[in-house]
Design an enzyme around this catalytic site. Structure first.
Site, short mmCIF file in Angstrom:
data_model
loop_
_atom_site.label_atom_id
_atom_site.label_comp_id
_atom_site.label_asym_id
_atom_site.label_seq_id
_atom_site.Cartn_x
_atom_site.Cartn_y
_atom_site.Cartn_z
N LYS A 174 0.68 -1.11 0.23
CA LYS A 174 -0.02 0.23 0.14
C LYS A 174 0.87 1.38 0.00
O LYS A 174 1.40 1.10 0.82
CB LYS A 174 -0.94 0.18 1.06
CG LYS A 174 -2.12 1.40 0.63
CD LYS A 174 -2.26 1.76 1.93
CE LYS A 174 -1.76 3.25 3.24
NZ LYS A 174 -1.02 4.01 2.24
N GLU A 249 9.64 1.80 10.27
CA GLU A 249 10.51 3.20 10.09
C GLU A 249 10.34 4.21 10.37
O GLU A 249 9.08 4.48 9.54
CB GLU A 249 11.64 2.42 8.84
CG GLU A 249 13.24 2.96 9.15
CD GLU A 249 12.78 4.69 8.18
OE1 GLU A 249 12.86 6.26 9.57
OE2 GLU A 249 12.77 5.57 6.99
N CYS A 282 13.58 11.11 7.03
CA CYS A 282 12.88 11.21 8.40
C CYS A 282 14.86 11.23 9.13
O CYS A 282 14.91 11.60 9.94
CB CYS A 282 12.63 9.81 9.06
SG CYS A 282 13.63 8.38 7.86
N GLU A 382 9.39 16.74 14.77
CA GLU A 382 9.77 17.02 13.12
C GLU A 382 9.17 17.52 12.59
O GLU A 382 7.93 17.29 12.44
CB GLU A 382 9.63 15.35 13.06
CG GLU A 382 10.65 14.82 11.44
CD GLU A 382 9.97 13.40 11.34
OE1 GLU A 382 11.31 13.26 10.99
OE2 GLU A 382 8.94 12.78 11.34
#
Length: 479
Positions: A174, A249, A282, A382
């Site tokens: 997906k 992750e 990231c 973040e």
């Protein structure tokens, strides 16, 4: 405008059970660039059923044959690199030159490294000389749900598909609904490479729909997810009832520690690394920790470098950064830049609003804050945009304390000419990856983090291991 609604299930393109139109937006223009359909439970169930049916035969396929199919996939991949680059450029805003090199190039890089790792991997071997009749067998986890993000699409698709295929898992992919076109091209490549029906399946959908259905599905044995920590938490909860394996992750808030003996390119390198992919990585070095003896000079240089970073449409060739992926992300970044100003950080480059001359598209000014402390919002959250926070520190111990004072633990960076100090820092920094003095990790090195940056590793032999179960056999008989 591209229009393709079908899903790839059991070796063929099939129409969704109940078409649910979703417009994919070109972030450079804010105009629709494609229409896809989001799947529902019937589509998810069909894809999982196909993967489950294909699993016994694929697991029993000799690993040499599975490796050979991945080698064939690399050939097909390289023939479609430009298609992939064009898709990623238009759907998620990667500048076309960067899409050709970094974005598309990452996929073939990972697949080649998996081939090398697989050929050296002991899938079936004796426990040791002390136990000649004990056998350790590595076998596929089973049906794997692969949920991938929009920011590095082919990087993440190949890290998951390559490892799962070699391990003997069947899979349902997906991709992010924000950047689905490259994944649909990849499904065509899997078909052309000759993977058996049901080994690889693709269903488009969003996180709350297909993502949740896959995470909670009783016939899915593993979920491998890359994305936000918030979504990773939700996936873990959805998967808990079936006790499936979950690989995550997730986000990061990387510290780039620059000591007063760092090389002369350290600050520039750190700023440009932060701005790469418009800050949508990231592992971005978003907190620049600078020793006080060189702090003022570093701030001045960082501002000058950021002010020279050009911003422009993804379709334009050249070395510039493009837009961020969508309006939601743009608004979040603007709010966080304003939050930095309100909390007293010193704005030395960029700021709120679009860059001059770019009135349409989700463009963000390359932004640098100085005099940040580690409790400010811009140092804690973040941001996922081209925003750098510079934090002063006194000593090595001070730097370690600041760097580790974060819920994340993905990638940290160290800049010093003292080898002993560099190695001490590498051991004390709490992150899954440490890069020193501009040296990136080598081929086959594992990618992954600790704390709220996730679990498990991707790439090389560690990536293959994540899709394998370990079976211990006593009393093995020589045939």
């Amino acid at each position: 405008m591209i229009e393709k609604r079908d899903f790839y299930i059991n070796g063929q393109w099939v129409a969704p059970a109940a078409p649910n139109d979703f417009e994919v937006i070109d972030p450079s223009t804010e105009a629709p660039c494609a229409v896809i359909s989001l799947g529902d439970a019937a589509d998810t169930n069909a894809a999982v059923a196909a993967a489950k049916t294909a699993l016994p035969g694929w697991m029993a396929t000799p690993v040499e044959e599975r490796i050979a199919l991945v080698e064939k996939l690399i050939e097909v991949y390289e023939s479609r690199t430009e298609d992939l680059a064009q898709a990623m450029s238009v759907e998620m805003g990667a500048p076309i030159d960067m899409a050709r090199t970094q974005q598309a190039g990452a996929g073939s890089w990972h697949l080649r490294n998996f081939i090398k790792a697989a050929k050296a991997f002991s899938f079936d071997a004796p426990l040791g000389d002390h136990a000649p009749n004990d056998r350790i067998i590595h076998e596929a986890v089973g049906v794997a749900a692969l949920i991938t993000p929009w920011n590095w699409p082919m990087n993440q698709v190949t890290l998951k598909v390559g490892a799962a295929a070699i391990a003997g898992c069947t899979m349902v992919l997906k991709p992010s609904e924000q950047s689905p076109l490259n994944a649909m091209i990849f499904a065509e490549m899997m078909d052309e490479a000759g993977f058996p029906a049901g080994v690889f399946n693709l269903v488009n959908g969003d996180g709350t729909g297909v993502g949740t259905q896959l995470s909670s599905h009783p016939d899915v044995d593993m979920v491998s997810f890359t994305g936000s920590t918030r979504a990773g938490t939700a996936i873990s909860k959805a998967a808990a009832d079936t006790l499936k394996k979950v690989h995550l992750e997730l986000g990061g808030k990387g510290a780039n520690v620059i000591f007063d003996d760092a090389d002369e390119k350290a600050v520039k390198r750190g700023v440009l690394h932060m701005m790469n992919n418009t800050g949508q990585s990231c592992n971005a070095p978003s907190r620049m920790l600078v020793q006080k003896g060189i702090y003022d000079k570093a701030v001045e240089e960082a501002a000058a470098v950021a002010n020279k970073v050009e911003v422009g449409p993804a379709s334009s060739e050249g070395r510039h950064i493009g837009p961020v992926v969508n309006e939601l992300q743009w608004g979040k970044i603007q709010d966080l830049i304003q939050k930095g100003i309100d909390e007293g950080a010193r704005l030395v480059a960029g700021g709120t609003g679009r860059p001059d001359g770019l009135n349409q598209g989700f463009y963000v000014k390359p932004t640098v804050f100085a005099d940040v402390n580690n409790q400010m919002t811009i140092a804690r959250e973040e941001i996922f945009g081209p925003v750098l926070s510079i934090i002063p520190f006194e000593s090595e111990e001070d730097a370690i304390e600041i760097a580790n004072d974060t819920p994340y633990g993905l990638t940290n960076y160290v800049q010093t000419q003292d080898p002993a100090r560099a190695n001490r820092m590498a051991r004390k920094l709490r992150a899954g990856m440490i890069e020193m003095n501009g040296k990136s990790r080598s081929a086959g090195s594992p990618f992954g983090g600790m704390k709220q940056s996730g679990n498990g590793r991707e790439g090389g032999s560690w990536g293959i291991e994540d899709f394998l179960e370990v079976k211990a056999v006593g009393g093995w008989a020589d045939e």
